[in-house]
Motif scaffolding. Structure first.
Motif, PDB file in Angstrom:
ATOM      1  N   ALA A 121      -2.722  15.664   4.467  1.00 43.50           N
ATOM      2  CA  ALA A 121      -2.700  14.971   6.105  1.00 43.50           C
ATOM      3  C   ALA A 121      -4.159  15.819   6.559  1.00 43.50           C
ATOM      4  N   HIS A 122      -5.003  14.973   6.867  1.00 44.39           N
ATOM      5  CA  HIS A 122      -6.054  15.632   7.779  1.00 44.39           C
ATOM      6  C   HIS A 122      -5.657  15.454   9.265  1.00 44.39           C
ATOM      7  N   ILE A 123      -5.521  16.427   9.756  1.00 42.25           N
ATOM      8  CA  ILE A 123      -4.845  16.183  11.360  1.00 42.25           C
ATOM      9  C   ILE A 123      -5.972  16.710  12.076  1.00 42.25           C
ATOM     10  N   VAL A 124      -6.293  15.576  13.126  1.00 42.95           N
ATOM     11  CA  VAL A 124      -7.328  15.735  14.076  1.00 42.95           C
ATOM     12  C   VAL A 124      -7.004  15.430  15.517  1.00 42.95           C
ATOM     13  N   ARG A 125      -7.634  16.101  16.289  1.00 41.48           N
ATOM     14  CA  ARG A 125      -7.021  15.560  17.817  1.00 41.48           C
ATOM     15  C   ARG A 125      -7.607  14.160  18.047  1.00 41.48           C
ATOM     16  N   ARG A 126      -8.629  13.567  17.629  1.00 41.74           N
ATOM     17  CA  ARG A 126      -9.093  12.311  17.842  1.00 41.74           C
ATOM     18  C   ARG A 126      -9.954  11.929  16.805  1.00 41.74           C
ATOM     19  N   PHE A 127      -9.776  10.731  16.511  1.00 40.52           N
ATOM     20  CA  PHE A 127     -10.825  10.084  15.418  1.00 40.52           C
ATOM     21  C   PHE A 127     -11.045   8.492  15.602  1.00 40.52           C
ATOM     22  N   THR A 128     -12.171   8.370  16.092  1.00 43.16           N
ATOM     23  CA  THR A 128     -12.650   7.060  16.579  1.00 43.16           C
ATOM     24  C   THR A 128     -14.228   6.627  16.202  1.00 43.16           C
ATOM     25  N   ASN A 156      -6.099  19.433  24.999  1.00 40.38           N
ATOM     26  CA  ASN A 156      -4.942  20.079  24.431  1.00 40.38           C
ATOM     27  C   ASN A 156      -3.706  19.357  24.857  1.00 40.38           C
ATOM     28  N   PRO A 157      -3.498  18.131  24.027  1.00 46.84           N
ATOM     29  CA  PRO A 157      -2.297  17.419  24.154  1.00 46.84           C
ATOM     30  C   PRO A 157      -1.219  17.638  23.357  1.00 46.84           C
ATOM     31  N   PHE A 158       0.084  17.192  23.982  1.00 44.03           N
ATOM     32  CA  PHE A 158       1.310  16.935  23.277  1.00 44.03           C
ATOM     33  C   PHE A 158       1.162  15.659  22.546  1.00 44.03           C
ATOM     34  N   ALA A 159       1.555  15.557  21.187  1.00 48.18           N
ATOM     35  CA  ALA A 159       1.688  14.335  20.487  1.00 48.18           C
ATOM     36  C   ALA A 159       3.034  14.593  19.698  1.00 48.18           C
ATOM     37  N   PRO A 160       4.247  14.460  20.206  1.00 49.12           N
ATOM     38  CA  PRO A 160       5.548  14.678  19.580  1.00 49.12           C
ATOM     39  C   PRO A 160       5.725  13.856  18.295  1.00 49.12           C
ATOM     40  N   ALA A 194      -8.128  20.532  14.170  1.00 49.29           N
ATOM     41  CA  ALA A 194      -8.083  20.594  15.644  1.00 49.29           C
ATOM     42  C   ALA A 194      -7.513  21.899  16.186  1.00 49.29           C
ATOM     43  N   GLY A 195      -7.394  22.293  17.309  1.00 48.39           N
ATOM     44  CA  GLY A 195      -7.186  23.401  17.819  1.00 48.39           C
ATOM     45  C   GLY A 195      -5.959  23.243  18.867  1.00 48.39           C
ATOM     46  N   GLY A 196      -5.663  24.202  19.624  1.00 40.98           N
ATOM     47  CA  GLY A 196      -4.530  24.031  20.516  1.00 40.98           C
ATOM     48  C   GLY A 196      -3.160  23.764  19.992  1.00 40.98           C
ATOM     49  N   ARG A 197      -2.460  22.913  21.020  1.00 41.29           N
ATOM     50  CA  ARG A 197      -1.130  22.571  20.730  1.00 41.29           C
ATOM     51  C   ARG A 197      -1.116  21.745  19.105  1.00 41.29           C
ATOM     52  N   ILE A 198      -1.784  20.931  18.870  1.00 39.38           N
ATOM     53  CA  ILE A 198      -1.843  20.005  17.789  1.00 39.38           C
ATOM     54  C   ILE A 198      -1.837  21.053  16.310  1.00 39.38           C
ATOM     55  N   TYR A 214       1.724  23.580  16.752  1.00 42.26           N
ATOM     56  CA  TYR A 214       2.811  22.969  16.195  1.00 42.26           C
ATOM     57  C   TYR A 214       2.683  22.320  14.651  1.00 42.26           C
ATOM     58  N   SER A 215       1.329  21.892  14.233  1.00 40.65           N
ATOM     59  CA  SER A 215       1.490  21.573  12.975  1.00 40.65           C
ATOM     60  C   SER A 215       1.805  22.695  11.932  1.00 40.65           C
ATOM     61  N   ILE A 216       1.189  24.057  12.323  1.00 45.18           N
ATOM     62  CA  ILE A 216       1.303  25.219  11.541  1.00 45.18           C
ATOM     63  C   ILE A 216       2.835  25.554  11.636  1.00 45.18           C
ATOM     64  N   ARG A 217       3.399  25.418  12.449  1.00 42.47           N
ATOM     65  CA  ARG A 217       4.846  25.761  12.764  1.00 42.47           C
ATOM     66  C   ARG A 217       5.718  25.075  11.747  1.00 42.47           C
ATOM     67  N   LEU A 218       5.377  23.683  11.814  1.00 41.97           N
ATOM     68  CA  LEU A 218       5.886  22.533  11.028  1.00 41.97           C
ATOM     69  C   LEU A 218       5.727  22.982   9.482  1.00 41.97           C
ATOM     70  N   GLY A 219       4.451  23.188   9.154  1.00 38.92           N
ATOM     71  CA  GLY A 219       4.177  23.465   7.576  1.00 38.92           C
ATOM     72  C   GLY A 219       4.803  24.819   7.011  1.00 38.92           C
TER      73      GLY A 219
END
Length: 398
Positions: free
Chosen positions: A4-11, A83-87, A105-109, A112-117
């Motif tokens: 999973a490549h987790i990114v704040r935005r990808f466009t 620095n968004p929330f993305a449940p 990404a940094g911040g909340r994403i 929360y991803s690290i906590r889940l990991g």
């Protein structure tokens, strides 16, 4: 291996350094027989899934926990510093059966991803694309300006979830782009594993310039000074107008998405005030695979990256590969692969006199810069870099 490549935005419409890195790594991993997915918010794009060149991109709803949040401020955060929330993104990660979380990404994403990991016992790697440890204080203030005079209710949730710490402290491995940042991270997190992991490029042959100059009204008798980067205060393009004032045979070509609209306007106003407005062309963005992007490199007399700070500087590396002489500010990751007087000419950060001196050297060093620059560029290919990354993944899984 599913990644999973987790990114704040990808466009593709607002392409930048992070998108380029994530995309090229994912492509190479697909060629290796791995299964990469790009997981992100729908910032600057739309919610939904798409498959591009065999790679799945999933974009999820998100929100910024501030009130009020007018559209212009939301757009500014989407472009830079949000620095968004993305449940829903996190719910997908929970059920996605991934072998690796690679967080871009940094911040909340990231938090929360690290906590889940940790809950899922999934190794978490964090790439620091934005140079979080080396961003100047003044730039940080400008980046957070859209949040001024707003009520933040996100902190309440963060405290309840115990997510008020820096995400870097929780990752299993940190990948930094520059030696400068490696040193700062090691000092800040002495118990953490930190590795220098540079970006790469894909070599592409340059096409004929065709009618590029005519299309963008660039006179044939002008030397094109090219800068490919986000139109942003960090990139400091305004200083390049000094070259136009000093050298009447030049034309400035800026290519890149506008991430700070007020700075874009400032460049235009300053160009008009300086009497060089007619010798400035700004193309707000071209797709990464655009033929016109290659034609611009083919047209350029030199490439200049005047950034105030630069975590790495892929655009400068691509210019070396295109055999265009490079001038760059002696900052950040640029100093890791650019050597003054060898493969590039470096100048003092935000120093107009130093920039003008550097420009004068192009005429005498041009052939040597091109030859040495090509050798440098060959060392940074995505195939090799992605292979090293896969080895890192496997080590974390042991």
């Amino acid at each position: 291996m599913k990644i999973a490549h987790i990114v704040r935005r990808f466009t593709f419409s607002e392409w930048g350094g992070t998108e380029s890195v994530v995309w090229n790594i994912a492509l190479q991993q697909k060629f290796q027989g791995l299964t990469p997915e790009i997981i992100c918010t729908a910032a600057l794009d739309k919610v939904g899934n798409e498959v591009i060149d065999g790679i799945t991109v999933k974009r999820f709803p998100y929100f910024y926990p501030y009130f009020p949040m007018p559209a212009k401020d939301k757009l500014a955060l989407d472009k830079k510093g949000g620095n968004p929330f993305a449940p829903e993104l996190l719910r997908y990660l929970r059920n996605g059966d991934f072998d690796i979380f690679h967080i871009h990404a940094g911040g909340r994403i990231a938090n929360y991803s690290i906590r889940l990991g940790k809950k899922l016992r999934t190794p978490c790697i964090m790439s620091l694309h934005g140079g979080a440890c080396v961003i100047p204080e003044q730039e940080m203030k400008l980046m957070l300006k859209p949040l001024k005079h707003k009520f933040s209710y996100g902190g309440i949730v963060d405290r309840i979830c115990k997510q008020r710490h820096a995400p870097e402290s929780g990752a299993d491995l940190l990948l930094a782009l520059s030696r400068e940042e490696v040193g700062k991270l090691q000092k800040r997190y002495p118990e953490k594993k930190v590795e220098l992991f540079p970006n790469g490029i894909l070599h592409r042959e340059l096409p004929d310039v065709g009618n590029f100059r005519a299309k963008y009204l660039i006179p044939e008798d002008k030397k094109v000074i090219l800068c490919i980067s986000r139109i942003d205060y960090q990139k400091n393009q305004k200083i390049l107008l000094e070259l136009l004032t000093a050298h009447s045979d030049t034309h400035l070509l800026l290519i890149g998405p506008v991430t700070a609209a007020w700075y874009y306007d400032e460049i235009l106003k300053h160009a008009e005030k300086s009497g060089v407005y007619g010798r400035v062309t700004i193309i707000p963005g071209l797709a990464p695979d655009s033929v016109e992007l290659l034609q611009a490199l083919k047209t350029a007399y030199c490439f200049i990256l005047p950034s105030r700070h630069e975590p790495f500087g892929i655009a400068a590396l691509e210019a070396l590969d295109a055999q265009v002489p490079v001038i760059a500010a002696a900052v950040g990751g640029l100093r890791d692969f650019l050597v003054d007087g060898k493969n590039a000419i470096l100048f003092e950060d935000n120093n107009s006199a130093s920039l003008l001196e550097a420009y004068k050297k192009i005429e005498f060093l041009r052939d040597d810069l091109i030859a040495c620059g090509s050798v440098t560029a060959q060392k940074y290919n995505w195939q090799s870099i992605a292979g090293k990354l896969t080895d890192i993944y496997r080590e974390l899984q042991v």
